[in-house]
Enzyme design. Structure first.
Site, short mmCIF file in Angstrom:
data_model
loop_
_atom_site.label_atom_id
_atom_site.label_comp_id
_atom_site.label_asym_id
_atom_site.label_seq_id
_atom_site.Cartn_x
_atom_site.Cartn_y
_atom_site.Cartn_z
N ARG A 27 -6.76 10.69 2.13
CA ARG A 27 -6.35 9.62 1.20
C ARG A 27 -7.12 9.72 -0.11
NH1 ARG A 27 -7.30 4.22 4.34
NH2 ARG A 27 -6.28 3.32 2.50
N ASP A 43 -10.05 -6.33 0.54
CA ASP A 43 -9.22 -5.57 1.45
C ASP A 43 -8.74 -6.56 2.51
OD1 ASP A 43 -7.92 -3.49 2.75
OD2 ASP A 43 -9.68 -2.19 2.86
N ARG A 77 4.15 2.84 2.95
CA ARG A 77 4.86 1.85 3.77
C ARG A 77 6.38 2.01 3.67
NH1 ARG A 77 0.11 1.25 6.17
NH2 ARG A 77 -1.38 -0.03 5.00
N HIS A 129 -11.34 -0.58 9.76
CA HIS A 129 -10.34 -1.31 10.53
C HIS A 129 -10.88 -1.70 11.91
CE1 HIS A 129 -7.85 0.90 7.60
NE2 HIS A 129 -7.03 -0.13 7.69
N LYS A 185 -9.23 1.41 -5.43
CA LYS A 185 -9.88 1.01 -4.18
C LYS A 185 -10.64 2.19 -3.58
CE LYS A 185 -5.75 1.67 -1.25
NZ LYS A 185 -4.69 1.01 -0.49
N HIS A 186 -11.69 1.90 -2.80
CA HIS A 186 -12.20 0.64 -2.25
C HIS A 186 -13.63 0.46 -2.77
CE1 HIS A 186 -9.30 2.38 0.62
NE2 HIS A 186 -8.92 1.14 0.87
N ASP A 244 0.87 -1.19 0.00
CA ASP A 244 0.00 0.00 0.00
C ASP A 244 0.90 1.23 0.00
OD1 ASP A 244 -2.89 -1.03 0.58
OD2 ASP A 244 -1.66 -2.08 2.05
#
Length: 567
Positions: free
Chosen positions: A160, A273, A99, A202, A189-190, A91
């Site tokens: 984002r 996901d 990351r 999450h 996404k998403h 990601d």
């Protein structure tokens, strides 16, 4: 392939360690997978793909990532591996979700890009992401986010997203996809859109109850991505009542097969996901979610919390006739055809000698700085509080600790300002901190306050109000979501930076000093504090007296009419 090998190709998960044979995180690998090293995880499950995270020890430096990628490919092709090269995934959206950090190019983020409305810059951002990941042996980027952020209270998408306007997000998203896919696979996404949720998937299961017409707005960027040939689409762990009131998109045949495959004609790879997110684990067992996701139409089971249980459940479902082997063949064929088309089957390895010349190159850093500079959005400038004079002004730098004001202070000092710094950790400034700031403001010509989602934080609002009473001009830098102006009536000036990375704050300093004239425009509507009206419309942006720097290019992707734009 055996049934087990086919399920392995559909299983993509993270591994713990910095190299293929690294056993320093053996305890973590043992707890999740029952083996010691990343290579052993690949071999045990005949994995089709791996997923990199910083917290799993995968991304400490570009050269290390390259060696890890090559080592995992060796494991996949070795005697005990699946015999098929891996999808190596990450990601790397830029901004809030990245990351791999510096020396990889630090990007200001999608909403900063959205504030430029510039498809050329979007394509350039995609090229940076694609080329740098490719150089490190990564062949799939789970980017871009093409959700439209229509809910100011959205806790998980926000900056984002590239904005709220479906047309602008579509154009910018397609340009990013085109840039990424010059090098590796991109992932939209998403699906079918995570931008109007108030729950973080999450942590829990979001439910959206808007009508089909509103859903169509959220689908528009995905339709554009499909038309542009995006390689993959990632599902959203959200229930969209207009399509399926009972199951989230990830587990819904109506969403993945009926809507995405049949109605929208997507023929590429569908990935879930991460299946270890709360939206899934709080409501379904690992066995249930694995079987349901495949039945719904997903090709990939991503980051299952229990890979042994996941694979075992799918094997049993095939044995029981609940899932046909032909259904597995459909997904495995898509995966293998994608690996062939992307050249992964021919040569999955990266060239270690090419990493330093690509990752964090001077050209890439200039592009990132350009996006950041073009993104800075001036929403208020009472009595021409900005720009400040670096040769004579003393600036007090304070703010919510979560907005990292300590990054901004030294940058202003380097630019030439006399800087007074008062910092405190945390999102909510304490009474003692507020008092210190008010006292320090007496010795400053201006106060720069970094805010962080201040609409929901009374302590930040109170601190700006108390600073406003001092008579020293207060400049708010909204460092995360762009809605903070509706909480700060007392602020003399408000700049949106859409992020608090160094690249964002470097652009903020340039704007404060007048080195650039802010030219960003709101990529979202900003509501009033009570949410009943629009305070500032999409497309709004003020400028210092005189023409703004970098007027929009000919292929400007913004809305056709800029009625709300201030000068």
């Amino acid at each position: 392939m055996t049934v087990r090998q086919k399920i392995g190709q559909m299983t993509w998960t993270h591994v713990y360690g910095s190299s293929a044979d690294d056993s320093s995180m053996a305890a973590s690998n043992q707890a999740r997978y029952g083996v010691d090293t990343p290579a052993q995880v690949v071999e045990k499950y005949d994995l089709g793909g791996v997923l990199y995270f910083s917290w799993s020890g995968n991304t400490s430096s570009p050269s290390q990532v390259t060696a890890l990628s090559n080592g995992l490919q060796d494991a996949a092709l070795g005697e005990d591996g699946p015999g098929v090269p891996l999808a190596v995934t990450i990601d790397q959206e830029g901004g809030l979700v990245a990351r791999i950090g510096p020396p990889a190019t630090e990007l200001p983020g999608n909403m900063a890009l959205g504030a430029t409305f510039d498809t050329d810059l979007a394509r350039a951002q995609g090229e940076i992401l694609g080329s740098e990941m490719h150089a490190m042996g990564i062949n799939v980027d789970f980017a871009p986010v093409i959700d439209i952020n229509s809910n100011p209270d959205n806790p998980v998408i926000g900056i984002r997203s590239m904005g709220e306007d479906p047309d602008a997000v579509s154009r910018l998203g397609v340009a990013q996809i085109e840039g990424i896919q010059q090098y590796i696979g991109a992932t939209a996404k998403h699906f079918p859109g995570h931008g109007d949720t108030e729950t973080d998937s999450h942590l829990g299961l979001p439910v959206v109850s808007y009508d089909r017409a509103t859903l169509d707005d959220h689908l528009e960027p995905f339709e554009a991505a499909i038309d542009a040939g995006v390689d993959m689409i990632m599902t959203a762990h959200i229930i969209v009542e207009a399509i399926d009131p009972d199951l989230p998109g990830t587990l819904s045949p109506e969403v993945l097969t009926g809507l995405l495959r049949e109605d929208m004609g997507f023929e590429g790879i569908i990935t879930t996901d991460a299946l270890d997110m709360g939206a899934m684990t709080d409501h379904w067992s690992q066995e249930e979610m694995a079987v349901l996701a495949i039945q719904a139409g997903s090709d990939i089971l991503l980051n299952s919390p229990d890979v042994d249980a996941s694979i075992g459940a799918v094997e049993q479902a095939v044995a029981d006739g609940v899932i046909s082997e032909e259904r597995l063949d459909e997904s495995v064929t898509r995966i293998l055809e994608w690996k062939a088309e992307r050249g992964v089957l021919d040569d999955p390895h990266a060239d270690p000698g090419a990493v330093d010349s690509v990752v964090g190159s001077a050209e890439h850093l200039v592009t990132a700085a350009t996006i950041a500079g073009r993104s800075i959005t001036l929403l208020r400038n009472e009595d021409r509080a900005l720009p400040l004079d670096a040769d004579s002004d003393t600036v007090l730098v304070v703010g919510a600790g979560s907005a990292w004001p300590e990054r901004l202070g030294p940058m202003l000092a380097d630019r030439g300002f006399d800087v007074i710094e008062e910092y405190e950790n945390g999102n909510s400034p304490s009474a003692a901190y507020r008092a210190r700031a008010v006292e320090a403001a007496a010795g400053a010509d201006a106060v720069v306050f970094t805010s962080y989602n201040a609409g929901a934080n009374s302590a930040q609002q109170q601190m700006v109000a108390e600073l406003g009473v001092t008579g020293t001009p207060v400049i708010v830098v909204a460092a995360r979501n762009p809605y903070d102006i509706n909480a700060f009536d007392e602020a003399d000036a408000v700049l949106n930076s859409y992020g608090y990375n160094l690249v964002n704050y470097a652009a903020v300093v340039r704007a404060i000093a007048g080195d650039i004239n802010p030219s960003g425009e709101l990529p979202v509507d900003v509501p009033t504090a009570d949410g009943t009206e629009t305070l500032l419309p999409l497309g709004y942006g003020r400028h210092y007296p005189g023409p703004p720097d970098h007027a929009g290019p000919p292929d400007h992707a913004g809305p056709p009419d800029h009625a709300g734009r201030g000068h």
